[in-house]
Design a protein around this motif. Structure first.
Motif, short mmCIF file in Angstrom:
data_model
loop_
_atom_site.label_atom_id
_atom_site.label_comp_id
_atom_site.label_asym_id
_atom_site.label_seq_id
_atom_site.Cartn_x
_atom_site.Cartn_y
_atom_site.Cartn_z
N ALA A 89 37.55 -14.82 63.86
CA ALA A 89 37.63 -16.07 63.19
C ALA A 89 38.46 -16.92 64.04
O ALA A 89 38.24 -18.16 64.57
CB ALA A 89 38.00 -16.07 61.97
N GLU A 122 32.51 -23.67 61.32
CA GLU A 122 31.90 -23.14 60.26
C GLU A 122 31.62 -21.35 60.38
O GLU A 122 31.72 -20.81 59.34
CB GLU A 122 30.29 -23.76 60.00
CG GLU A 122 30.68 -25.23 59.51
CD GLU A 122 29.21 -25.72 59.00
OE1 GLU A 122 28.34 -25.67 59.73
OE2 GLU A 122 29.31 -26.79 58.30
N ARG A 123 31.42 -21.16 61.78
CA ARG A 123 31.24 -19.52 62.07
C ARG A 123 32.61 -18.94 61.81
O ARG A 123 32.70 -17.70 61.04
CB ARG A 123 30.93 -19.66 63.61
CG ARG A 123 30.80 -17.97 63.93
CD ARG A 123 29.73 -17.36 63.11
NE ARG A 123 29.39 -15.94 63.60
CZ ARG A 123 29.24 -14.84 62.93
NH1 ARG A 123 29.00 -15.00 61.57
NH2 ARG A 123 29.23 -13.68 63.37
N TRP A 127 39.17 -24.60 58.69
CA TRP A 127 38.72 -25.92 57.62
C TRP A 127 39.41 -27.13 58.17
O TRP A 127 38.53 -28.27 58.09
CB TRP A 127 39.46 -25.37 56.47
CG TRP A 127 38.60 -24.62 55.51
CD1 TRP A 127 38.99 -23.12 55.25
CD2 TRP A 127 37.38 -24.54 55.01
NE1 TRP A 127 38.09 -22.50 54.51
CE2 TRP A 127 37.20 -23.35 54.22
CE3 TRP A 127 36.56 -25.63 54.70
CZ2 TRP A 127 35.94 -23.15 53.56
CZ3 TRP A 127 35.34 -25.45 53.93
CH2 TRP A 127 35.10 -24.31 53.45
N ASP A 159 29.68 -26.34 64.35
CA ASP A 159 28.92 -24.98 63.98
C ASP A 159 30.03 -23.90 64.35
O ASP A 159 30.15 -22.77 63.62
CB ASP A 159 28.04 -24.91 65.08
CG ASP A 159 26.67 -25.89 64.68
OD1 ASP A 159 26.59 -26.19 63.78
OD2 ASP A 159 25.99 -26.12 65.78
N ILE A 172 34.81 -19.91 59.57
CA ILE A 172 35.00 -19.87 58.10
C ILE A 172 34.04 -18.76 57.54
O ILE A 172 34.58 -18.01 56.45
CB ILE A 172 34.80 -21.40 57.56
CG1 ILE A 172 35.67 -22.24 57.85
CG2 ILE A 172 34.38 -21.15 55.96
CD1 ILE A 172 35.37 -23.66 57.87
N GLU A 173 32.91 -18.41 58.08
CA GLU A 173 31.97 -17.37 57.50
C GLU A 173 32.79 -16.27 57.77
O GLU A 173 32.80 -15.26 56.93
CB GLU A 173 30.71 -17.48 58.47
CG GLU A 173 29.61 -18.38 57.83
CD GLU A 173 28.56 -18.42 58.65
OE1 GLU A 173 28.29 -17.38 59.52
OE2 GLU A 173 27.82 -19.46 58.84
N LEU A 174 33.35 -16.22 58.69
CA LEU A 174 34.34 -14.78 59.14
C LEU A 174 35.59 -14.64 58.32
O LEU A 174 36.01 -13.32 58.03
CB LEU A 174 34.33 -14.46 60.65
CG LEU A 174 33.27 -14.38 61.45
CD1 LEU A 174 33.56 -14.83 63.05
CD2 LEU A 174 32.65 -13.08 61.42
N ASP A 175 36.30 -15.77 57.96
CA ASP A 175 37.35 -15.64 57.46
C ASP A 175 37.39 -17.09 56.38
O ASP A 175 37.95 -18.00 57.07
CB ASP A 175 38.65 -15.59 58.28
CG ASP A 175 39.86 -15.63 57.62
OD1 ASP A 175 39.74 -15.61 56.42
OD2 ASP A 175 41.00 -15.71 58.22
N PRO A 176 37.02 -16.93 55.40
CA PRO A 176 37.04 -18.04 54.61
C PRO A 176 38.46 -18.67 54.16
O PRO A 176 38.71 -19.80 53.49
CB PRO A 176 36.42 -17.72 53.22
CG PRO A 176 35.45 -16.53 53.58
CD PRO A 176 36.37 -15.85 54.63
N TRP A 194 36.64 -17.99 67.32
CA TRP A 194 35.72 -19.02 66.96
C TRP A 194 36.26 -20.59 66.79
O TRP A 194 35.96 -21.53 66.98
CB TRP A 194 34.90 -18.77 65.78
CG TRP A 194 33.48 -17.94 66.00
CD1 TRP A 194 33.43 -16.52 65.86
CD2 TRP A 194 32.49 -18.36 66.81
NE1 TRP A 194 32.36 -16.18 66.08
CE2 TRP A 194 31.43 -17.35 66.85
CE3 TRP A 194 32.02 -19.32 67.17
CZ2 TRP A 194 30.42 -17.19 67.49
CZ3 TRP A 194 30.55 -19.46 67.90
CH2 TRP A 194 30.09 -18.34 68.05
N LYS A 216 37.06 -28.07 60.94
CA LYS A 216 35.79 -28.66 60.33
C LYS A 216 35.96 -30.23 59.96
O LYS A 216 34.99 -30.98 60.11
CB LYS A 216 35.30 -27.87 59.19
CG LYS A 216 33.91 -28.11 58.43
CD LYS A 216 33.65 -27.25 57.42
CE LYS A 216 32.48 -27.87 56.84
NZ LYS A 216 31.78 -26.92 55.68
#
Length: 214
Positions: A3, A28-29, A41, A25, A31-35, A6, A44
């Motif tokens: 994360a 968001e990748r 954030w 993108d 965040i997918e790995l580590d919300p 990314w 983003k």
């Protein structure tokens, strides 16, 4: 890639290359790995601001601040989204919080300048002037703060003082076409029509010959 990588990729793509959709993108990748990645954030939200998706940016800021409520940059990004939505009072509150968290740093300079712009939009020009003065105190060579201070002074009909501000902005950043344009309008208001025309012509030439931001 993890994360952090990314998120770093997103920051580079956004800041160095100006490719905001690609940056989004990447964030968001992350965040997918580590919300729970607060910086992703915030990134983003910044990318969404640059894509004119301000309501979505506010949602991303909300999550960033839930994870890290003491990050001044997240408050600035939030303030910018509010500003672009015409929610100037909320923008001022966000910038005030950023300044409270980072009273003397680079983030504070940005927050003071942006706060002044929000206050100008509320018609509170004297307060806006004080905000620009704070920004200039922190960074005397901030061409944008000098230009914005001039705009406030024009609104207050203080054209002689405004002219000095626009000329200071141009001295710092000769390619700042907006400052040349504002200088021209100020000279016109002072009855110096030939000089005004020259300044406006310079603004047009710079705008047409470069990608200089306003």
């Amino acid at each position: 890639m993890n994360a952090d990588l990314w998120a770093a990729r997103g920051r580079y793509i956004m800041r160095a290359l100006g490719r905001y959709s690609d940056a989004l993108d990447a964030f968001e990748r992350a965040i997918e790995l580590d919300p729970s990645h607060a910086r992703a954030w915030r990134g983003k939200a910044a990318a969404l601001n640059n894509l004119d998706r301000y309501s979505e940016a506010l949602e991303a800021c909300k999550r960033a601040l839930e994870l890290d409520p003491f990050n001044s940059r997240s408050w600035i990004v939030k303030g910018f989204a509010h500003h672009c939505l015409g929610e100037y009072e909320e923008a001022v509150k966000s910038y005030d919080r950023a300044i409270e968290l980072d009273p003397m740093g680079q983030d504070a300079r940005r927050a003071w300048n942006n706060r002044g712009a929000a206050l100008d939009n509320l018609g509170r020009h004297e307060e806006a002037l004080r905000s620009y003065d704070e920004a200039i105190m922190l960074e005397p060579f901030d061409a944008y703060a000098w230009n914005n201070k001039g705009v406030s002074l024009v609104a207050l009909k203080r054209h002689d003082e405004a002219l000095l501000c626009f000329e200071k902005a141009i001295k710092i950043y000769p390619g700042y076409w907006t400052a040349w344009m504002n200088r021209g309008g100020c000279l016109k208001a002072l009855g110096r029509l030939d000089e005004a025309e020259e300044s406006l012509e310079m603004a047009k030439r710079i705008e047409l010959s470069s990608d200089t931001p306003a």
